[in-house]
Design an enzyme around this catalytic site. Structure first.
Site, PDB file in Angstrom:
ATOM      1  N   ASP A  64      34.972  33.247  32.448  1.00  0.00           N
ATOM      2  CA  ASP A  64      34.556  34.449  33.168  1.00  0.00           C
ATOM      3  C   ASP A  64      33.630  35.261  32.274  1.00  0.00           C
ATOM      4  OD1 ASP A  64      36.347  35.629  31.321  1.00  0.00           O
ATOM      5  OD2 ASP A  64      37.988  35.437  32.769  1.00  0.00           O
ATOM      6  N   ASP A  66      32.843  39.162  31.160  1.00  0.00           N
ATOM      7  CA  ASP A  66      33.256  40.560  31.127  1.00  0.00           C
ATOM      8  C   ASP A  66      32.129  41.417  30.576  1.00  0.00           C
ATOM      9  OD1 ASP A  66      35.736  39.804  32.081  1.00  0.00           O
ATOM     10  OD2 ASP A  66      36.611  39.633  30.080  1.00  0.00           O
ATOM     11  N   ASP A 146      40.577  42.790  19.453  1.00  0.00           N
ATOM     12  CA  ASP A 146      41.622  42.142  18.668  1.00  0.00           C
ATOM     13  C   ASP A 146      41.078  41.274  17.546  1.00  0.00           C
ATOM     14  OD1 ASP A 146      40.589  40.331  20.460  1.00  0.00           O
ATOM     15  OD2 ASP A 146      42.474  39.957  21.503  1.00  0.00           O
TER      16      ASP A 146
END
Length: 457
Positions: A64, A66, A146
């Protein structure tokens, strides 16, 4: 000289110009480009971000795309009529193109630098973020990500790639490193521990020593994560084509037991027959995914929890004096009831898990018409495949598995629902009752009238 653990993050960004990287707009989905262009045209910063950029730089096809921007969720919604806002912990904008969803996130800021308004930012006593609707700059957003290999941004304005916190170097070195202090970041969101394992197995990255160091001690924090969220995470762990390697790393870092405590209890160190059975099931699943064959989470959960069901069944028989069927049904309810407290398996999958388990006993009964009826069972194929896996580790089941294989070849059956078969026969034979023009029709009887009531004089 500072070590990587002592370095302040984010480090100075590294910018790769258009001619210094291999990302092309042809590799980006048309819908993602529409969102990027409209945000940029409206005067906002617009970046393809995170895993999409990482995978493109690795030569992989992203799952996907983002987008990160300095536009707030409400401003994004004003730009796109096909937009909805989601999320409580951190508000996101989803721009919908049919089934394709482009996720747009506003740059995140530092939650500890804002006021204590409980609707803006909140942490639990263990340090886990509960609400995080704090917006900032691209530099702050990069620091809040992260892993360094996810702090990558593709700028639609000039087609450059911006990497923070040594992300580009780490990607070249095939190294997975957390941004910031690992123990603090894991406490903020314990799911980051299993994300580290997933990215390592999926992308072939080596987890850095400082990133892996606190995992063993902090693994129990996964019990604080909602079971529904862990269900979604386990799908990503085991159904991405690298399930076996992911499982082995989960065991290595002590993360499997918090997710599947019932299975971990009967497996011990993971070297017994139940551990081998899980590895066999995951190998089979990885092979099916590699061949673009259909896989179902129910089959995987049936394999993961088969050990506890067998063990609990035997315990109920020995301790309670129950027959095998009653003990088995009780064990099934008990194991699934305990498991959903950590990983919430939806009923649409748990019901199939039950079917697969119950078929293991029914497949042993081969007399009379039972085998023919079992061929019509909607979950027969899943139960049969499960039996084949069991037979690879248990020689006593080999003859049974071979018998069912031969029986299917000798007795091919169209597995259609009964009502559909009857509809097919009706279409071939014609309506049961027809009326031709020459046929006489019975006259309709007129309803009898009630006699009039006499009026009182």
């Amino acid at each position: 000289m500072l070590t990587r653990q002592q370095e302040a993050l984010p480090l100075q960004p590294v910018v790769l110009t258009r001619d210094q990287h291999g990302i092309s707009r042809r590799q980006i989905s048309e819908n993602a480009l529409k969102v990027l262009y409209r945000l940029n045209k409206a005067g906002f910063d617009a970046y393809l971000v995170g895993g999409g950029v990482r995978d493109l730089l690795l030569g992989r096809l992203p799952k996907d795309f983002d987008i990160a921007t300095n536009a707030t969720p409400d401003q994004v919604k004003q730009l796109f009529s096909n937009c909805r806002l989601v999320g409580r912990r951190f508000r996101l904008a989803h721009v919908l193109f049919g089934r394709d969803v482009i996720e747009v996130a506003t740059f995140r800021g530092h939650h500890h630098q804002v006021n204590t308004n409980k609707n803006v930012s909140s942490q639990s006593s263990e340090g886990m973020l509960l609400r995080d609707n704090v917006y900032g700059t691209i530099e702050e957003d990069a620091e809040r990500r992260d892993f360094t290999v996810n702090a990558l941004y593709y700028n639609i304005a000039d087609f450059s790639v911006v990497g923070f916190a040594n992300g580009i170097k780490d990607l070249e070195a095939r190294r997975l490193d957390l941004i910031g202090d690992p123990a603090t970041r894991y406490r903020e969101d314990p799911v980051r521990m299993i994300r580290a394992v997933r990215f390592s197995a999926k992308l072939g990255l080596t987890i850095s020593p400082r990133t892996e160091a606190p995992i063993h001690d902090l693994a129990p924090l996964l019990s604080d994560i909602p079971p529904a969220r862990l269900f979604e995470e386990t799908l990503k762990l085991f159904l991405a084509g690298h399930g076996l390697e992911t499982y082995r790393q989960l065991q290595q870092y002590g993360l499997f037991a918090p997710l599947f405590p019932e299975a971990a209890e009967v497996m011990g160190t993971g070297k017994n027959r139940y551990g081998r059975f899980i590895e066999l099931a995951l190998t089979n699943t990885d092979e099916r995914i590699a061949q673009d064959m259909r896989v179902t989470p129910a089959f995987l959960y049936a394999a993961l929890l088969w050990g506890p069901v067998e063990t609990r069944t035997q315990a109920f028989m020995n301790e309670g004096g129950l027959n095998h069927y009653d003990a088995f049904m009780l064990a099934t309810d008990d194991v699934l009831g305990r498991q959903v407290k950590t990983v919430a398996i939806p009923r649409r999958f748990s019901s199939v898990v039950r079917d697969i388990w119950q078929l293991q006993d029914r497949l042993t009964k081969r007399s009379g018409k039972r085998p023919h009826r079992l061929l019509e069972h909607p979950k027969f194929r899943a139960g049969y495949d499960f039996l084949l896996l069991r037979a690879e580790l248990d020689p006593r089941l080999k003859e049974l598995a071979e018998w069912w294989t031969e029986f299917q070849v000798a007795n091919p059956v169209e597995r259609q629902p009964q009502h559909r078969q009857s509809q097919t026969r009706g279409a071939q034979e014609g309506p049961a009752h027809t009326t031709n023009e020459s046929e006489s029709r019975k006259p309709r009887k007129r309803p009898r009238r009630r006699p009039r009531r006499k009026k009182d004089a």
